[in-house]
Design an enzyme around this catalytic site. Structure first.
Site, short mmCIF file in Angstrom:
data_model
loop_
_atom_site.label_atom_id
_atom_site.label_comp_id
_atom_site.label_asym_id
_atom_site.label_seq_id
_atom_site.Cartn_x
_atom_site.Cartn_y
_atom_site.Cartn_z
N ASN A 9 0.86 -1.19 0.00
CA ASN A 9 0.00 0.00 0.00
C ASN A 9 0.90 1.24 0.00
O ASN A 9 1.48 1.58 1.02
CB ASN A 9 -0.90 -0.03 1.25
CG ASN A 9 -1.75 1.22 1.38
OD1 ASN A 9 -1.87 2.00 0.44
ND2 ASN A 9 -2.35 1.42 2.54
N TRP A 10 1.00 1.86 -1.15
CA TRP A 10 1.90 3.02 -1.27
C TRP A 10 1.29 4.29 -0.67
O TRP A 10 1.96 5.31 -0.58
CB TRP A 10 2.25 3.27 -2.75
CG TRP A 10 3.34 2.39 -3.26
CD1 TRP A 10 3.95 1.36 -2.60
CD2 TRP A 10 3.98 2.48 -4.55
NE1 TRP A 10 4.93 0.79 -3.39
CE2 TRP A 10 4.96 1.46 -4.60
CE3 TRP A 10 3.81 3.29 -5.66
CZ2 TRP A 10 5.78 1.25 -5.71
CZ3 TRP A 10 4.61 3.09 -6.77
CH2 TRP A 10 5.59 2.08 -6.80
N LYS A 11 0.02 4.26 -0.35
CA LYS A 11 -0.65 5.45 0.20
C LYS A 11 -0.40 6.67 -0.72
O LYS A 11 -0.36 6.51 -1.93
CB LYS A 11 -0.20 5.70 1.63
CG LYS A 11 -0.27 4.44 2.49
CD LYS A 11 -0.07 4.72 3.93
CE LYS A 11 0.01 3.41 4.70
NZ LYS A 11 -0.09 3.59 6.12
N GLU A 99 -7.09 4.59 7.65
CA GLU A 99 -6.87 6.01 7.33
C GLU A 99 -8.11 6.61 6.65
O GLU A 99 -8.33 7.81 6.71
CB GLU A 99 -5.60 6.17 6.49
CG GLU A 99 -4.36 5.99 7.36
CD GLU A 99 -3.12 5.53 6.64
OE1 GLU A 99 -3.08 5.57 5.40
OE2 GLU A 99 -2.18 5.10 7.34
N GLU A 168 -5.64 -5.07 10.68
CA GLU A 168 -4.66 -4.00 10.87
C GLU A 168 -4.96 -3.26 12.17
O GLU A 168 -5.79 -2.33 12.18
CB GLU A 168 -4.72 -3.01 9.70
CG GLU A 168 -4.35 -3.61 8.37
CD GLU A 168 -3.73 -2.56 7.46
OE1 GLU A 168 -2.57 -2.71 7.11
OE2 GLU A 168 -4.40 -1.57 7.16
N SER A 213 3.19 -2.10 10.50
CA SER A 213 4.65 -2.07 10.72
C SER A 213 5.34 -3.39 10.38
O SER A 213 6.24 -3.82 11.09
CB SER A 213 4.96 -1.63 12.15
OG SER A 213 4.50 -0.31 12.36
N GLY A 234 2.77 -1.19 4.37
CA GLY A 234 2.76 0.23 4.02
C GLY A 234 4.18 0.74 3.81
O GLY A 234 4.77 0.57 2.76
N GLY A 235 4.75 1.34 4.84
CA GLY A 235 6.06 2.00 4.75
C GLY A 235 7.14 1.13 4.10
O GLY A 235 7.90 1.61 3.25
C1 PEP Z 1 -1.01 0.17 6.14
O1 PEP Z 1 -1.20 1.37 6.10
O2 PEP Z 1 -1.81 -0.59 5.59
C2 PEP Z 1 0.18 -0.31 6.83
C3 PEP Z 1 0.19 -1.55 7.19
O3 PEP Z 1 1.18 0.62 7.06
P1 PEP Z 1 2.60 0.34 7.75
O4 PEP Z 1 3.15 -0.95 7.18
O5 PEP Z 1 3.43 1.50 7.39
O6 PEP Z 1 2.36 0.21 9.23
#
Ligand code: PEP
Length: 254
Positions: A9-11, A99, A168, A213, A234-235
């Site tokens: 998920n590149w957001k 989000e 999540e 994370s 995500g990140g």
């Molecule tokens: C997400 O936003 O779906 C996510 C899992 O973000 P991160 O991996 O950065 O916690």
């Protein structure tokens, strides 16, 4: 057997040049591997779907949206429809990411409708559920998650077995805090139990991803857990080496 998925998920990240570099690095890293039972899905900002679709020819990656409208077309400024995502090469779409639930006040019923519309457009919805830290600490976690899933069951009925869920925990998203393996397994088993109460087949068939994370150094242990069928990243999906390591670690898990 349930589908195994790794979802990036590149957001609100990426640009024309970054996307090109990422695709060439991912394509090199994934080239030699036969992904028999793994689907890797990239969810970029919608405006880059066309560019990425064009760069995808040799890469074993599928595309997904980050969100979809519950409407098919019409006067809905700023929305992206399921048919549009399909036309731009998407097989999947996220719905109900925290989000969006938090920043855009998306309620369970709307998330369920988005999942229904996605299916009607030939997309597989990846439905995000999860609790805040306050809900966890006050013992409301299971009730919150149960309600999030029940709304989708009420809306989709038997089509529920066609979706993917992502657990999540909101306190773990983008914070660097990952749920422990025990916490994640407990939540995933609970979600599977809710699905099983609706139908045994659905409980067995629906893949449940973990997100929050995820990094290269915790991916394998999470994926080794009985009820975790994949990861939503995500990140760490914005760094090709880290994301490749996460994809590779799934080969060495159950
Ligand atoms: C997400 O936003 O779906 C996510 C899992 O973000 P991160 O991996 O950065 O916690």
């Amino acid at each position: 057997m349930r589908k195994k998925l790794i979802v990036a998920n590149w957001k609100l990240n990426g640009n024309w040049a970054f996307n090109e570099v990422m695709m060439s690095e991912l394509s090199l890293g994934l080239k030699e591997v036969q992904w028999h039972d793994l689907e890797i899905i990239l969810c970029p900002p919608a405006v880059y779907l066309q560019q990425l679709n064009g760069l995808m020819t040799d890469v074993p990656i599928l595309l997904g949206g980050q969100d979809v409208s519950e409407q098919f077309f019409g006067a809905y400024t700023g929305e992206t429809s399921g048919q549009m995502l399909k036309e731009f090469g998407c097989r999947y779409t996220l719905v109900g990411h925290s989000e969006r639930r938090v920043r855009h006040q998306e309620q369970n019923e709307l998330v369920a409708l988005k999942a229904k519309t996605a299916l009607a457009c030939g997309l597989i919805p990846i439905i995000c559920v999860g609790e805040t830290l306050e809900e966890r600490d006050s013992g409301k976690m299971n009730a919150v998650i149960q309600q999030q899933i029940q709304s989708v069951i009420d809306c989709l009925k038997d089509d529920i077995s066609e979706v993917v869920f992502a657990y999540e925990p909101i306190w773990a998203i983008g914070t660097g805090i990952t749920a422990t393996v025990d916490q994640a397994q407990e939540a995933h088993a609970f979600i599977r139990g809710v699905l099983q109460q609706y139908s045994e087949l659905c409980g067995q068939k629906v893949s449940i991803l973990y997100g929050g994370s995820v990094k290269a150094d915790n991916a394998q242990v999470l994926l080794g857990t009985p009820d975790i069928d994949g990861l939503l990243v995500g990140g760490s999906s914005l760094m090709s080496s880290e994301f490749l390591a996460i994809c590779l670690s799934s080969l060495n898990s159950k």
